[in-house]
Write an enzyme that holds these catalytic residues in place. Structure first.
Site, PDB file in Angstrom:
ATOM      1  N   PRO A 290       2.623   2.083   2.995  1.00  0.00           N
ATOM      2  CA  PRO A 290       2.920   2.189   4.419  1.00  0.00           C
ATOM      3  C   PRO A 290       1.647   2.412   5.209  1.00  0.00           C
ATOM      4  O   PRO A 290       0.880   3.320   4.912  1.00  0.00           O
ATOM      5  CB  PRO A 290       3.824   3.419   4.499  1.00  0.00           C
ATOM      6  CG  PRO A 290       4.096   3.837   3.111  1.00  0.00           C
ATOM      7  CD  PRO A 290       3.038   3.263   2.258  1.00  0.00           C
ATOM      8  N   GLU A 291       1.436   1.563   6.168  1.00  0.00           N
ATOM      9  CA  GLU A 291       0.330   1.743   7.104  1.00  0.00           C
ATOM     10  C   GLU A 291       0.945   2.127   8.450  1.00  0.00           C
ATOM     11  O   GLU A 291       2.149   2.357   8.538  1.00  0.00           O
ATOM     12  CB  GLU A 291      -0.496   0.458   7.197  1.00  0.00           C
ATOM     13  CG  GLU A 291      -1.006   0.012   5.832  1.00  0.00           C
ATOM     14  CD  GLU A 291      -1.913  -1.203   5.894  1.00  0.00           C
ATOM     15  OE1 GLU A 291      -2.557  -1.438   6.931  1.00  0.00           O
ATOM     16  OE2 GLU A 291      -1.986  -1.928   4.885  1.00  0.00           O
TER      17      GLU A 291
ATOM     18  N   HIS B  46      13.568   8.915  -8.566  1.00  0.00           N
ATOM     19  CA  HIS B  46      12.455   9.178  -7.643  1.00  0.00           C
ATOM     20  C   HIS B  46      12.906   9.658  -6.266  1.00  0.00           C
ATOM     21  O   HIS B  46      12.120   9.633  -5.322  1.00  0.00           O
ATOM     22  CB  HIS B  46      11.535   7.957  -7.498  1.00  0.00           C
ATOM     23  CG  HIS B  46      11.049   7.416  -8.803  1.00  0.00           C
ATOM     24  ND1 HIS B  46      10.423   8.185  -9.753  1.00  0.00           N
ATOM     25  CD2 HIS B  46      11.119   6.174  -9.336  1.00  0.00           C
ATOM     26  CE1 HIS B  46      10.124   7.441 -10.805  1.00  0.00           C
ATOM     27  NE2 HIS B  46      10.543   6.216 -10.576  1.00  0.00           N
TER      28      HIS B  46
ATOM     29  N   ARG C 290       5.528   6.491  -7.159  1.00  0.00           N
ATOM     30  CA  ARG C 290       4.182   6.824  -7.640  1.00  0.00           C
ATOM     31  C   ARG C 290       3.763   8.247  -7.320  1.00  0.00           C
ATOM     32  O   ARG C 290       2.735   8.717  -7.820  1.00  0.00           O
ATOM     33  CB  ARG C 290       3.172   5.823  -7.075  1.00  0.00           C
ATOM     34  CG  ARG C 290       3.318   4.465  -7.715  1.00  0.00           C
ATOM     35  CD  ARG C 290       2.413   3.439  -7.109  1.00  0.00           C
ATOM     36  NE  ARG C 290       1.031   3.602  -7.544  1.00  0.00           N
ATOM     37  CZ  ARG C 290       0.034   2.844  -7.101  1.00  0.00           C
ATOM     38  NH1 ARG C 290       0.268   1.908  -6.208  1.00  0.00           N
ATOM     39  NH2 ARG C 290      -1.175   3.025  -7.536  1.00  0.00           N
TER      40      ARG C 290
ATOM     41  N   ARG D 168     -23.240   2.540  10.733  1.00  0.00           N
ATOM     42  CA  ARG D 168     -22.643   2.442   9.394  1.00  0.00           C
ATOM     43  C   ARG D 168     -23.187   1.199   8.691  1.00  0.00           C
ATOM     44  O   ARG D 168     -23.115   0.102   9.220  1.00  0.00           O
ATOM     45  CB  ARG D 168     -21.116   2.395   9.488  1.00  0.00           C
ATOM     46  CG  ARG D 168     -20.535   3.724   9.981  1.00  0.00           C
ATOM     47  CD  ARG D 168     -19.018   3.722   9.905  1.00  0.00           C
ATOM     48  NE  ARG D 168     -18.532   3.715   8.560  1.00  0.00           N
ATOM     49  CZ  ARG D 168     -17.764   4.671   8.031  1.00  0.00           C
ATOM     50  NH1 ARG D 168     -17.432   5.721   8.747  1.00  0.00           N
ATOM     51  NH2 ARG D 168     -17.335   4.572   6.806  1.00  0.00           N
TER      52      ARG D 168
END
Length: 274
Positions: free
Chosen positions: A2-3, A94, A113, A156
């Site tokens: 999920p973003e 889960h 996970r 950067r």
DNA sequence: CTCCTGTCCTGCCGGC
DNA sequence: TGCCGGCAGGACAGGA
């Protein structure tokens, strides 16, 4: 997985389903996910009503009228399932965290996970949580722009793709939308991040806003009341231009390539991205 | 500061 | 059919 868009859909789905609703009982089916589940939370939330849902980056913040609440991260594989009142809840593998609502509905956090986690927080202190310390600008807020993006990228030396995954640069972008936004902006994922300035930064900022906005829109419109038939929230059908499309042809002639950056797959079209 | 690697965990897919 | 390696949407620690 999920973003930002998926997390936004989860937040909206929870608002729609349980804002103002009272929690009857909260139970944990294991002691630990990525972090230990907060043992004090079930007692703090029993009998409380959800009164606030918010999102920051990839985190959902859920708060109750008694002042207590939690911060949720879905990790790579986490989903929220909403089982409406009147439908039976049958526990599945889960299902780690289960909210039983007063009306008989259920909210379930399922995460195979177990990279996700849930932290206890309060109305007054959630924004001070470590999870948000140093987190970058919200890309869908008015604070985000080309010049702002240019400033945080300045100096950067690593590749722009890797920089976009850093939550201190821009909040909420993950592997999919980093690839998609760079494609949309015509910028190579290998370009030195600090060189994304001026017009390029403006194009990338615009692409980020557009790709995230479109994903939220398609999620919101393709989900009935923001949840699937099986009740799960947080996934929806995307149509990606480059992500997971190695070998696909752009404009019938330019192939999508896959490379590894920072240990993770990057998909891009070298002919279209500089 | 930034960057690079390894690690947490289960499931799925392709190759043999 | 089964087994095995590789890979998966994230984040953090630790070392250079």
């Amino acid at each position: 997985m999920p973003e930002l868009p998926e997390v936004e859909i989860v937040k909206r789905g929870l608002e729609k389903a349980v804002l103002g609703q009272r929690i009857k009982r909260l139970s944990f089916n294991r002691p630990t996910l990525r972090l230990p589940l907060p043992v004090e939370l079930p007692a703090q939330l029993a009998g409380q009503r959800f009164d606030t849902f918010a999102r920051r980056g990839k985190y959902v913040i859920a708060l109750c009228d008694g002042g207590y609440g939690f911060i949720l991260h879905l990790g790579m594989s986490g989903v929220i399932k909403i089982i409406p009142a009147g439908e039976a809840y049958s526990p599945a593998k889960h299902d780690h965290v289960v909210f039983e609502m007063e009306d008989g509905g259920h909210i379930v956090f399922n995460d195979p996970r177990r990279f996700g986690f849930l932290k206890a927080t309060t109305h007054d202190t959630w924004h001070l949580d470590n999870a948000f310390a140093g987190m970058g600008v919200e890309p869908l807020s008015n604070d985000f722009s080309g010049p702002v993006l240019a400033r945080v990228l300045k100096g950067r030396s690593g590749p722009i793709k890797t920089a976009l995954l850093d939550q201190k640069v821009v909040a909420g972008i993950g592997n999919i939308y980093a690839c998609e936004a760079l494609y949309m902006a015509g910028i190579s994922p290998k370009r030195v991040a600090g060189s994304v300035q001026g017009k390029r930064a403006a194009a990338l900022a615009g692409a980020i806003v557009e790709v995230l906005g479109l994903a939220i829109e398609s999620g919101g419109s393709s989900l009935k009341d923001y949840y699937h038939a099986d009740g799960s929230l947080g996934y929806f059908q995307h149509s990606f231009k480059v992500y997971d499309r190695e070998g696909a042809m752009i404009d019938d002639q330019y192939p999508v390539k896959r490379i590894i950056q920072g240990g993770r797959s990057t998909f891009y079209c070298p002919a279209k991205q500089r």
